[in-house]
Design a protein around this motif. Structure first.
Motif, short mmCIF file in Angstrom:
data_model
loop_
_atom_site.label_atom_id
_atom_site.label_comp_id
_atom_site.label_asym_id
_atom_site.label_seq_id
_atom_site.Cartn_x
_atom_site.Cartn_y
_atom_site.Cartn_z
N THR A 147 49.89 51.78 34.45
CA THR A 147 48.90 51.04 33.67
C THR A 147 47.65 50.87 34.51
N ILE A 148 46.52 51.36 33.98
CA ILE A 148 45.25 51.26 34.68
C ILE A 148 44.41 50.16 34.04
N GLN A 149 43.91 49.28 34.88
CA GLN A 149 43.05 48.21 34.38
C GLN A 149 41.62 48.74 34.27
N LYS A 150 41.24 49.19 33.06
CA LYS A 150 39.92 49.77 32.87
C LYS A 150 38.84 48.73 32.61
N VAL A 151 39.23 47.52 32.28
CA VAL A 151 38.24 46.49 32.00
C VAL A 151 37.66 45.98 33.32
N GLN A 152 36.41 46.27 33.55
CA GLN A 152 35.72 45.88 34.77
C GLN A 152 34.73 44.76 34.46
N PRO A 153 34.35 43.97 35.47
CA PRO A 153 33.32 42.96 35.24
C PRO A 153 32.05 43.63 34.71
N SER B 187 42.40 49.77 42.53
CA SER B 187 41.29 49.15 43.24
C SER B 187 40.19 48.73 42.27
N PRO B 188 39.57 47.56 42.50
CA PRO B 188 38.44 47.15 41.65
C PRO B 188 37.21 48.04 41.82
N TYR B 189 37.25 48.94 42.82
CA TYR B 189 36.12 49.83 43.09
C TYR B 189 36.43 51.27 42.69
N TYR B 190 37.54 51.47 41.97
CA TYR B 190 37.90 52.82 41.55
C TYR B 190 36.88 53.38 40.57
N TYR B 191 36.31 52.51 39.75
CA TYR B 191 35.24 52.93 38.85
C TYR B 191 33.91 52.58 39.48
N ILE B 192 33.02 53.58 39.55
CA ILE B 192 31.75 53.37 40.23
C ILE B 192 30.78 52.62 39.32
N GLN B 193 29.70 52.14 39.93
CA GLN B 193 28.64 51.46 39.20
C GLN B 193 27.32 52.19 39.44
N PRO B 194 26.34 51.96 38.57
CA PRO B 194 25.04 52.58 38.78
C PRO B 194 24.48 52.24 40.16
N ASN B 195 23.84 53.21 40.77
CA ASN B 195 23.19 53.08 42.08
C ASN B 195 24.17 53.04 43.26
#
Length: 267
Positions: free
Chosen positions: A41-47, A216-224
């Motif tokens: 189960t992957i937690q895709k919901v990010q802040p 990891s909470p950083y598995y999905y990247i953010q802009p910049n």
């Protein structure tokens, strides 16, 4: 004879230590805590992402019952998605958050966007439009999106520089693959994400060889984001990345050394 034997032993040790282990260059290996073929189960919901300076936005305003008024706000923009997605399209037609944290929208003027989420900015624009220009029954529809997810690749990677993916959510593995991947000389065990925050910059470390990285909470990247991959020690040593390359290099060195030793012992 002992000298030659000693050199051979040293050469074998160097060859063994200079090869890049497969486990260090393989993505997302299953850990002992994860069973084969098990459902993860992957937690895709990010802040929600908070807008930053230099972010480029696509803002579209629609109101089917008042198209003439809508045209006043969509000056300089295009409703053609393919045009917006072309390289540099949004740079000229989108809304860039300036050094003061503002965007300039036709008729509405400056709007403070820095630190807001996309939804908060959408609600702010929609509220002002309904208050100052449109009637409640105008069926107003406002969309605010990022002009692609922009990030930078640096270090031991195939494609360096700024990259853009036109999606709302991108994992670090997808981001690296989009830039051409990491060569065999790149260290996947300690990939760094340099991320901007309102109070400064933080560095996050990820081991992409382990499947557990998806938690990891950083598995999905953010802009910049800046993704940095360091080279493996084998590259700096110059002994080769594969067993054959290491063997060839070390044999060449040993041959030279043995020849030199034999010449001196015969003198």
């Amino acid at each position: 004879m002992r000298t030659v034997l000693g050199l051979l032993i040293i050469g074998l040790i160097l060859m063994a230590s200079s090869c890049v282990p497969t486990r260090n260059i393989t993505y997302l290996q299953e850990s002992p805590t994860v069973k084969n073929d098990s459902l993860i189960t992957i937690q895709k919901v990010q802040p929600p992402y908070r807008l930053q300076i230099n972010d480029v936005l696509s803002i579209q305003i629609k109101a089917p019952y008042d198209p003439e008024l809508v045209s006043m706000f969509n000056v300089g923009t295009s409703n053609n998605v393919n045009t917006l997605n072309q390289e540099g399209g949004l740079y000229f037609s989108g809304y860039t958050i300036d050094q003061h944290g503002d965007i300039r929208v036709p008729k509405l003027g400056k709007i403070k966007a820095l630190g807001l989420t996309l939804e908060e900015l959408r609600e702010l624009i929609e509220k002002r439009l309904l208050t100052e220009y449109f009637k409640p029954n105008a069926d107003l529809f406002v969309t605010v999106r990022l002009g692609g997810l922009r990030y930078v690749m640096a270090g031991e990677v195939s494609g360096k520089g700024e990259q853009t993916i036109y999606r709302d959510q991108v994992s670090i593995v997808e981001a690296i693959a989009n830039s051409g991947g990491v060569p065999i000389t790149g260290d996947l065990t300690n990939v760094r994400i340099v991320r901007q925050y309102p109070d400064g910059v933080k560095v996050h470390h990820l081991d992409l060889t382990q499947l557990d990285v998806i938690y990891s909470p950083y598995y999905y990247i953010q802009p910049n984001d800046m993704i940095v991959v360091d080279p493996l020690p084998q590259k700096s040593l110059g002994t080769g990345t594969t067993g054959l390359a290491s063997f060839t290099t070390i044999i060449s060195v040993l041959t030279t050394l043995v020849t030199t030793v034999l010449l001196f012992t015969r003198l």
